[in-house]
Design a protein around this motif. Sequence first.
Motif, PDB file in Angstrom:
ATOM      1  N   PHE A 173       0.832  -1.202   0.000  1.00  0.00           N
ATOM      2  CA  PHE A 173       0.000   0.000   0.000  1.00  0.00           C
ATOM      3  C   PHE A 173       0.867   1.251   0.000  1.00  0.00           C
ATOM      4  O   PHE A 173       2.065   1.195   0.287  1.00  0.00           O
ATOM      5  N   SER A 174       0.236   2.377  -0.310  1.00  0.00           N
ATOM      6  CA  SER A 174       0.953   3.650  -0.288  1.00  0.00           C
ATOM      7  C   SER A 174       1.414   3.963   1.126  1.00  0.00           C
ATOM      8  O   SER A 174       0.767   3.556   2.101  1.00  0.00           O
ATOM      9  N   PRO A 175       2.548   4.674   1.288  1.00  0.00           N
ATOM     10  CA  PRO A 175       3.009   5.049   2.632  1.00  0.00           C
ATOM     11  C   PRO A 175       1.911   5.794   3.395  1.00  0.00           C
ATOM     12  O   PRO A 175       1.163   6.588   2.829  1.00  0.00           O
ATOM     13  N   SER A 176       1.815   5.510   4.685  1.00  0.00           N
ATOM     14  CA  SER A 176       0.765   6.105   5.497  1.00  0.00           C
ATOM     15  C   SER A 176       1.284   6.364   6.902  1.00  0.00           C
ATOM     16  O   SER A 176       2.045   5.559   7.455  1.00  0.00           O
ATOM     17  N   ALA A 177       0.816   7.462   7.495  1.00  0.00           N
ATOM     18  CA  ALA A 177       1.179   7.769   8.875  1.00  0.00           C
ATOM     19  C   ALA A 177       0.624   6.743   9.837  1.00  0.00           C
ATOM     20  O   ALA A 177       1.148   6.553  10.933  1.00  0.00           O
ATOM     21  N   ALA A 178      -0.434   6.034   9.407  1.00  0.00           N
ATOM     22  CA  ALA A 178      -1.036   5.020  10.275  1.00  0.00           C
ATOM     23  C   ALA A 178      -0.078   3.870  10.553  1.00  0.00           C
ATOM     24  O   ALA A 178      -0.224   3.168  11.556  1.00  0.00           O
ATOM     25  N   GLN A 179       0.921   3.684   9.673  1.00  0.00           N
ATOM     26  CA  GLN A 179       1.881   2.596   9.890  1.00  0.00           C
ATOM     27  C   GLN A 179       2.690   2.827  11.165  1.00  0.00           C
ATOM     28  O   GLN A 179       2.977   1.880  11.904  1.00  0.00           O
TER      29      GLN A 179
ATOM     30  N   ASP B 110       0.193   1.024  13.865  1.00  0.00           N
ATOM     31  CA  ASP B 110       0.683  -0.296  13.469  1.00  0.00           C
ATOM     32  C   ASP B 110      -0.269  -0.989  12.489  1.00  0.00           C
ATOM     33  O   ASP B 110      -0.490  -2.196  12.554  1.00  0.00           O
ATOM     34  N   ILE B 111      -0.828  -0.215  11.584  1.00  0.00           N
ATOM     35  CA  ILE B 111      -1.626  -0.770  10.487  1.00  0.00           C
ATOM     36  C   ILE B 111      -1.090  -0.165   9.191  1.00  0.00           C
ATOM     37  O   ILE B 111      -0.495   0.916   9.201  1.00  0.00           O
ATOM     38  N   PRO B 112      -1.261  -0.836   8.053  1.00  0.00           N
ATOM     39  CA  PRO B 112      -0.631  -0.365   6.808  1.00  0.00           C
ATOM     40  C   PRO B 112      -1.254   0.890   6.216  1.00  0.00           C
ATOM     41  O   PRO B 112      -0.732   1.457   5.264  1.00  0.00           O
ATOM     42  N   GLY B 113      -2.358   1.339   6.768  1.00  0.00           N
ATOM     43  CA  GLY B 113      -3.052   2.507   6.247  1.00  0.00           C
ATOM     44  C   GLY B 113      -4.524   2.381   6.569  1.00  0.00           C
ATOM     45  O   GLY B 113      -4.956   1.452   7.262  1.00  0.00           O
ATOM     46  N   VAL B 114      -5.310   3.326   6.065  1.00  0.00           N
ATOM     47  CA  VAL B 114      -6.752   3.279   6.279  1.00  0.00           C
ATOM     48  C   VAL B 114      -7.489   3.226   4.947  1.00  0.00           C
ATOM     49  O   VAL B 114      -8.175   2.250   4.635  1.00  0.00           O
ATOM     50  N   ALA B 115      -7.340   4.244   4.124  1.00  0.00           N
ATOM     51  CA  ALA B 115      -8.142   4.357   2.903  1.00  0.00           C
ATOM     52  C   ALA B 115      -7.945   3.168   1.972  1.00  0.00           C
ATOM     53  O   ALA B 115      -8.911   2.500   1.576  1.00  0.00           O
ATOM     54  N   GLU B 116      -6.702   2.866   1.605  1.00  0.00           N
ATOM     55  CA  GLU B 116      -6.457   1.803   0.629  1.00  0.00           C
ATOM     56  C   GLU B 116      -6.799   0.412   1.155  1.00  0.00           C
ATOM     57  O   GLU B 116      -7.589  -0.322   0.531  1.00  0.00           O
ATOM     58  N   PRO B 117      -6.245  -0.010   2.287  1.00  0.00           N
ATOM     59  CA  PRO B 117      -6.559  -1.372   2.732  1.00  0.00           C
ATOM     60  C   PRO B 117      -8.021  -1.572   3.097  1.00  0.00           C
ATOM     61  O   PRO B 117      -8.579  -2.641   2.857  1.00  0.00           O
ATOM     62  N   CYS B 118      -8.653  -0.545   3.652  1.00  0.00           N
ATOM     63  CA  CYS B 118     -10.073  -0.695   4.002  1.00  0.00           C
ATOM     64  C   CYS B 118     -10.931  -0.828   2.751  1.00  0.00           C
ATOM     65  O   CYS B 118     -11.863  -1.647   2.697  1.00  0.00           O
ATOM     66  N   ALA B 119     -10.643  -0.028   1.739  1.00  0.00           N
ATOM     67  CA  ALA B 119     -11.385  -0.133   0.476  1.00  0.00           C
ATOM     68  C   ALA B 119     -11.212  -1.513  -0.126  1.00  0.00           C
ATOM     69  O   ALA B 119     -12.182  -2.150  -0.566  1.00  0.00           O
TER      70      ALA B 119
END
Length: 614
Positions: free
Chosen positions: A310-316, A320-329
């Motif tokens: 996934f694209s870089p995300s501050a959530a990482q 400790d999750i790879p992101g919100v928008a992309e993985p959730c979609a």
Amino acid sequence: MSSQKIAVVARTRRGSQLAARIALALGADLAVPSAWSAPAGAAHYHGSVLDEVRRRWPECSALILVMATGIATRACAPMLGDKASDPAVLCLDEGGQWVIPLIGGHQAGANALALRVAQITGGQAAITTASDTQGLPALDGLGKEHGWQIEPGSATTHAMAALVNGETLGLFIDPELKEQAEQVRGWLAECPSIEEVASPEELAAYPAALAVSHRALACWDTIRPTSIRYTPPALVAGIGCRRGVPAPELRAALLATLADAGYHPAALAALATAELKADEPGLRELASELRLPLRIIPTAQLSALDPAGFSPSAAQQRFDIPGVAEPCAQIAAGGPLVVPKRSFERCTVALALTSSREQTQRLSLIGIGPGDLQQMTLAARAALQSAQVVIGYRVYIEQVRPLLAPWQQVIESRMGDEMARAGEAIDMAAAGRHVALISSGDIGIYAMAGPVFELLRDRGWQGSAPAVEVLPGVSAFQMTSARLGAAIAHDLCTISLSDLLTPWEVIERRVQAAAEGDFVISFYNPRSKGRDWQLARSLDILRQHRPPTTPVALARNVSRPDETITITTLAQLDPEQVDMFTLVLVGNSQSYAIAGGMATPRGFERKLEQRGQP
């Protein structure tokens, strides 16, 4: 919420008798003139039948009118609006010989309903739509069970006329919609002259056309006079945001993402976000405004993904999750990303393509508890709120209505049509929807799980298509025991005294065995107007095996606003105190009353005595 409400309206005495039969079989409302008798639950109207039909028009998805065609026509004529919003209307003679779909044959489902009613009456469905008489598909009803929507302004009448007249229809299916393309080709397989084209612009060369796309078609205004356009709900928008971002700001970001990528807003099937954003008011408000489900993706499921995908995300770093928008979609859609994360000032948006194989054919059997929604389990609440379709007895629907969202389809039914309700839930789930079938208490105890699994057995179900999950609820006997203290702390059984489905001889043997076994007993369905002696007979059996001082609790509408709980004894209990809304909980020979409640010893005290402890 889309409510599937059917009303059967009659005008004559004989017609009222037929109407009652149909209403009972369909779980529909019944309206008859005040001059004629009707079953319990029916509504009597006092004015003109024309007024009664018009009064019910805006609140119903279907009207079944047992009356002359001329009367039915005069009643409906002033109410007619648009075929996309008008209810289905059937007209029947009072003998039920002819069932005529007057309005909404395809879009409102009148033709299909006419076939169901004809089976009930033993009559004939007089279907007159040309496509049906020729065995052709209804172009204005494709994908209805999958939530497909016709673009407003589509030339449905023109295209259907071209089809039945044998003219060649052009067909465009967006190449990105591979799964939907398979479905459309299957639906149109019986059409004699369909030509598929590579671009929507080519449809202008055909006398009539059908376009299936999730994109904003630049040529739509050009082809609209001769075309029907479907926009399948093929996209899921994953959204991440900071705390407190309002719905208008989120909506603007979402619409900008769709527009810049060339997608149609009507193609959205759902919104999705991470569990840590589940309580964001802006997200919930946006989902409600758009009439879309908000899918909540558990943190554990996100944490298991590889951030490299996934694209870089501050959530990482922060969560400790790879992101919100992309993985959730992607998780919610079950398909690939079609628009990577777009970053706005205070939110992010990504779009993924749905996979019907991932998202469909799910039936959730949900126990909603005894009445108080606070007693409903978290798992049951989550399944209810994520379901596309909610089916249940009308009283239970009203019970959970505060939890339902505007985008959910709601189908109410009457008591007594359990097998039809179960069949409808199975059929809709098998057709590709997430369906929630609800019952009060625990759905596996004297409730709808039983009929569902009987039908699944008869249909040769192998555990999938649809996938079925059972989510238990707090039953009335558990709630009653909790109110009392510890009434069922030892062996117990539940017995229904209703002999509608079980012969009384069998029930009596069970009561006798429970009495001899000294079980704590919860009696369900203890007494009604038509069954007023079974409880008294059961108490006579118990009195032969238990002391007259055995405590008995009468719990009426437990955990509901009008709850009442009465403590009495086996000797003093008067069956006249009991009705169908009462649960009768009888203690065993060792049970005792305490401070207005009841308890049953488990035997710990005796165990201590055997050990010589005080």
